[in-house]
Design an enzyme around this catalytic site. Structure first.
Site, PDB file in Angstrom:
ATOM      1  N   LEU A  38     -38.525 -46.147-130.805  1.00  0.00           N
ATOM      2  CA  LEU A  38     -39.447 -46.753-131.777  1.00  0.00           C
ATOM      3  C   LEU A  38     -39.861 -45.745-132.849  1.00  0.00           C
ATOM      4  O   LEU A  38     -40.104 -46.093-133.992  1.00  0.00           O
ATOM      5  CB  LEU A  38     -40.711 -47.258-131.072  1.00  0.00           C
ATOM      6  N   GLY A  39     -39.961 -44.513-132.421  1.00  0.00           N
ATOM      7  CA  GLY A  39     -40.384 -43.496-133.377  1.00  0.00           C
ATOM      8  C   GLY A  39     -40.388 -42.151-132.704  1.00  0.00           C
ATOM      9  O   GLY A  39     -40.104 -42.034-131.511  1.00  0.00           O
ATOM     10  N   GLY A  44     -42.633 -35.357-129.657  1.00  0.00           N
ATOM     11  CA  GLY A  44     -42.128 -36.254-128.636  1.00  0.00           C
ATOM     12  C   GLY A  44     -41.528 -37.484-129.247  1.00  0.00           C
ATOM     13  O   GLY A  44     -41.334 -37.570-130.458  1.00  0.00           O
ATOM     14  N   ASP A 164     -57.190 -38.766-136.227  1.00  0.00           N
ATOM     15  CA  ASP A 164     -55.895 -38.852-136.894  1.00  0.00           C
ATOM     16  C   ASP A 164     -55.691 -40.212-137.542  1.00  0.00           C
ATOM     17  O   ASP A 164     -54.614 -40.804-137.440  1.00  0.00           O
ATOM     18  CB  ASP A 164     -54.788 -38.552-135.887  1.00  0.00           C
TER      19      ASP A 164
END
Lengths: 662, 362
Positions: A38-39, A44, A164
């Protein structure tokens, strides 16, 4: 049936750890079958996986894999601990915008979180895929984000700070609801950066860089996220904390003033002036929701958005009434000293187009009525007048050594008059009208004429030393340095002539040059405007152009300098202050009509007149108006400071003497 | 009344005089400049002395201050051999100064410069690039002195850093040569475009080439174009340009770094910035984006002023006042460059160190 791979046994090698280790169809922990990536980023990878415990239904989950590649065992342990603690916090949270966490485990050299899979797009993707985010949707998302942040900040015993907030961490799910992903966990894995890196976080609050993290840091980042969505300008590609340099209204005319005000308040540099909490911000946003154009009502108060000392474009009292109605000039009038009264006025018989000069007890002013007038500087009483045979459009200058007033007239003649009585000391005839103001330097007089020549005369007797043929009328006032005389002509040419009358260099602009050059003698830079709309900075020694700055109208006004600024007016109605070294705009001040007159700087103030009839006094540092004075006609002349008086001529035929207030 | 005299002067004599304000009483100025004491060095870095003109009759009571005193130095166009530099510098040793008397205090009217780049004491490769180009002539054509001086600090793994800085220095040098230098030596008027815009075009071209050829690399850029006595600076990133005059040193470029921005906003002190974990995060660099915003500025280089261009490997370890001390101490710009690199290495040499130093004539 698709092939199924089991994970290999313990992955020991360090280099493998950097690769994407899970492949499609791998099964993790005997339960999560990887469907795809997914990304991912440096820390990670996030996979989409199917939970094989649910055989009958297709339950999708997100698998977040953290690389723990720290070589040091203690550090590695502490990283895992931090990660675990954060995961524990996540596990205790329950909010519709926060994805559920299902599992957490360590396997080989990795740590995994299994969490709810969210089907949707993050805001960064939405920004890329759309041309414009509808305002009403954006307000809804902002409200939902405030809501989830408020929930996080209300956690006991300690508030959870998201830290964030940015478009890529906000998902909009298939129902159009906001979901917050990536709980800043990865951040704790970032250790001291060693190599130079390009690009900043862009959304973080300034105090975050000092390690002060509070719920208000999230407010700032939310503001930054909304600013990005509204302006479509990625803050990671801009200087940090420069949001106020990219006003939302400029980039997005459809943004309602109320929303702009909320975002600007969230982006206030000082945390104390921001929203104290997300509940307040949410309330202001909710007020926008129903009648965004009209009923906006908020508690911004006097703390106008002001992120780093520059003034904001928002007028606080203007916010409540939407896109109307309070003219800004109303406020200017309040702050302007309307009580400036002239000490005296002196009326001539025609327009005053030029500037006065004062010497001892006298002030001298030429008028288009063909006369040179001498008046007492403290009272404005007439002392003498001298009639020429043409209008006087050039300004007189004072030759103190020879006690003469020097000026040219449209009768083609240049005059030197005894300042005490107006008697002719000498005259000099050119072949056409003289509109160029003279310059006295090195005991010589330099001026241009419409006959196309630049003249150098002895100041004592008016004897011609040389003339330089430019071949085009010279109406600008020459500037004389220790080496050169610089002047501009109607053809657009700027020329530098040596003291012995030989051409040294030339520079051609595209339209006529009526603006007079100004040379910064320390830097050796010549500033000069042209009717081609540009202000030019030329090397005074060589004529090489170092920069130019474009305005939206011809520049007739002559530049002057204040500290490191070049100040001049343009026919586009603005007075500009540019950085002299870079040519970048520092400030500008808008008047209602074209500016053709030249500004002067006195102490820390700029004085200039405009064809809107006004004489303005501005703060030279900031360009803020201090006061203004209205004359009865357009002002095309430069002010003159005589002691504690400011003298200014106007097209209403009058010379005004104003007390010098700054 | 020097000026008045010149008003009637024969202009051909006029041209031979220094264009700057005379710093010595006009009476002592010879009608024509003497032949240069130290002529332009060849590419081998040789120093050619014109012994015929050696004189000691012009004395200067401020000779102990090199920024005040007329300086006679050799032009050394070739950087020292990197290997010999490194062994030399790590010990902090520099060559013995040639006594001033040997050169005398005659004016000579071209700038001199030194250049040095060193990998430092920690890194295994040097990602910095330096580029210099200088031309000086003396003829009836009156071509002004022309120089281009570039420092670029590359970043990126897999040798992308050094590729990026090298490429950018090269492309800018080629562009500036084409758009500015060639027209000057061909005697054409250089284009009507302002020099700052020509420099920006050159940097944009370099940025575009970088994005294509080294997509993973990035670099800072601090460049200074000198034409006559004027410096035209184009700058992106956190390499720096300093202007030293007499006893002051001024950083004339602005770092495009996060910490600098925080300092400007009064959120950090310069001391805190030094140790900040993100002190080397840039918000602007070449290779970052399709477009790049370039800072340009123009400054007059006064007689005897000195201009330092350096990468952060120097300024992170050597304070501004120490830079000034070294610049004032050495009459030979190359020796000053070597000394600065030695100082950074003595203090750990944690990054690549690159220095370009210009001495303006007096």
């Amino acid at each position: 049936m698709p092939e199924t791979n089991l994970l290999p046994d313990k992955v020991g090698a360090k280099d493998v750890a950097l690769d994407t280790s899970l492949k499609s169809n791998d099964v993790l922990h005997n339960r999560y079958k990887i469907m795809g990536v997914l990304g991912g980023g440096g820390m990670g990878t996030v996979y989409q996986a199917r939970d094989l415990n649910f055989i009958e239904v297709r339950k999708l989950v997100a698998v977040k894999e953290m690389h723990t590649i720290a070589p040091d065992a203690t550090l590695r342990a502490s990283m895992i601990k931090t990660f675990q603690r954060e995961a524990n916090i996540l596990a205790t949270l329950s909010h519709p915008a926060i994805p559920k966490i299902f599992d957490f485990f360590e396997l080989y050299d990795r740590v995994y979180i299994i969490m709810e899979y969210i089907n949707g797009s993050d805001l960064e993707l939405i920004l890329q895929k759309t041309k414009e985010v509808p305002i009403d949707k954006l307000i809804e998302w902002a409200i939902e984000l405030c809501d989830v942040l408020e929930y996080l900040h209300d956690q006991k015993p300690q508030p959870v700070v998201f830290r964030d907030m940015k478009p890529s961490n906000v998902m909009i799910d298939s129902l159009g609801k906001v979901r917050l992903i990536d709980f800043g966990i990865a951040k704790s894995f970032v250790s001291g950066v060693k190599n130079t890196m390009i690009g900043t976080e862009g959304y973080s609050a300034p105090e975050q860089y000092k390690g002060d993290i509070s719920p208000q840091s999230d407010v700032y980042s939310l503001g930054a996220t909304l600013h990005h969505l509204l302006t479509r300008k990625d803050p990671r590609l801009e200087p940090p904390f420069s949001f106020n340099e990219r006003p939302i209204g400029d980039a997005n005319p459809s943004a309602p003033p109320g929303l702009i005000a909320v975002v600007n308040k969230a982006l206030t540099f000082n945390p104390n002036e921001r929203y104290t909490n997300c509940a307040q911000m949410k309330a202001d946003l909710q007020a926008l929701r129903y009648r965004p154009q009209l009923s906006f009502n908020m508690n911004v108060g006097a703390s106008a958005p002001n992120t780093n000392g520059n003034t904001s474009s928002i007028n606080p009292t203007n916010m409540g009434v939407g896109p109307s109605l309070v003219p800004t000039s109303l406020f200017e009038d309040v702050s302007a000293t309307s009580s400036i009264q002239p000490s005296w006025k002196f009326k001539t018989e025609d327009e005053i187009r030029c500037s006065p000069v004062a010497y001892k007890d006298f002030a001298f002013i030429g008028s288009y009525d063909t006369n040179m007038w001498a008046v007492k500087v403290d009272t404005g009483e007439l002392v003498w007048k001298f009639a020429t045979h043409g209008g006087i459009a050039s300004s007189p200058i004072m030759d103190e050594t020879n006690r003469s007033v020097l000026f040219g007239s449209e009768d083609n003649t240049f005059y030197a008059l005894d300042y005490r009585n107006g008697r002719v000391t000498w005259t000099f005839q050119t072949k056409d009208r003289i509109r160029s103001t003279a310059r006295l330097a090195h005991d010589h007089v330099f001026f241009g004429s419409d006959d196309g020549k630049l003249y150098a005369l002895g100041a004592l007797n008016g004897r011609q030393i040389w003339s330089f043929e430019l071949g085009t009328p010279i109406r600008s006032r020459p500037f004389v340095t220790n080496e050169l005389i610089i002047a501009g002509g109607e053809s657009g040419e700027i020329v530098a002539v040596t003291l012995s009358g030989n051409r040294k260099w030339g520079y051609r602009t595209k339209r006529s040059v009526m603006s007079s050059p100004f040379v910064d003698m320390n830097e050796g830079i010549c500033f000069i405007g042209s009717s081609d709309n540009f202000m030019y900075a030329l090397d005074a020694n060589t004529g090489y152009n170092s920069w130019r700055y474009r305005t939206n109208g011809p520049i007739i006004s002559s530049p002057t300098t204040y500290k490191n600024l070049v100040v001049f007016g343009s026919a586009d109605g603005n007075l500009y202050a540019l950085n002299a070294q870079s040519g970048r705009e520092k400030w500008k001040f808008k008047t209602d009509k074209p500016i053709v007159a030249s500004p002067i700087v006195h102490r820390d103030a700029v004085y200039f007149g405009s064809t809107d009839h006004m004489l303005y006094c501005l703060d030279a540092e900031t360009g803020k108006e201090r006061w203004k004075f209205k004359t009865g006609g357009a002002i095309t002349a430069t002010p003159y400071i005589a002691g504690d008086l400011l003298l200014i001529g106007s097209m209403d035929h009058k010379l005004y003497a104003l007390p010098l207030v700054s | 009344m020097n000026i008045i005299r010149r008003l009637f002067n024969n202009p051909t004599n006029e041209e031979l005089k220094p264009t700057a304000e005379p710093l010595i009483a006009p009476e002592t100025l010879p009608n024509a400049m003497p032949p240069p004491l130290v002529s332009l060095a060849t590419s081998t870095g040789e120093i050619a002395l014109n012994t015929d003109t050696l004189t000691t009759d012009i004395t200067n009571d401020r000779a102990d201050d090199p920024l005040d005193a007329p300086v006679a130095t050799a032009i050394v166009t070739k950087p020292l051999d990197p290997d010999s530099v490194s062994s030399l510098n790590l010990e902090g040793a520099t060559r013995e100064l040639v006594p001033d008397q040997l050169y005398g205090h005659l004016l000579h009217n071209h700038l001199t410069f030194g250049v040095a780049s060193h990998v430092g004491a920690v890194r295994s490769n040097n990602q910095d690039a330096a580029f210099t180009l200088f031309s000086a002539g003396r003829s009836a054509d009156e071509i002004p002195d022309f120089g281009l001086f570039i420092v670029a600090d590359g970043m990126g793994g897999h040798h992308d850093g050094e590729k990026a800085s090298a490429l950018v220095a090269r492309v800018i040098a080629a562009q500036v040569t084409k758009s500015i230098f060639m027209p000057i030596i061909q005697g054409d008027n250089i284009s009507q475009n302002p020099i700052s815009e020509l420099l920006i075009n050159a940097v944009e071209k370099a940025n575009a080439d970088l994005n294509v050829k080294v997509p993973e690399g990035g670099t800072t850029l601090s460049s200074c174009l000198v034409i006559g006595g004027m410096a035209y600076v184009a700058h992106v990133g956190d390499s720096r340009i300093y202007l030293a005059q007499r006893d002051t040193i001024e950083q004339i470029t602005r770092d495009h770094s996060l910490v600098q921005r925080l300092i400007e906003l009064d959120q950090l002190t310069p001391e805190e910035a030094r140790d900040h974990p993100q002190h080397n995060v840039l918000y602007r660099a070449l290779g970052q984006n399709e477009s790049v915003e370039v800072d340009t500025l123009t400054r007059r280089l006064p007689p005897r002023s000195r201009l330092l261009i350096c990468s952060d490997g120097l300024w992170n370890l050597v304070e501004d006042h120490e830079l000034l001390d070294v610049i004032r101490q050495f009459n030979n710009p190359q020796e000053a460059c070597n000394k600065l690199i030695a100082m950074a290495n003595m203090r750990g040499g944690v990054d690549n160190i690159t220095v370009v130093l210009l001495y303006m004539p007096g």
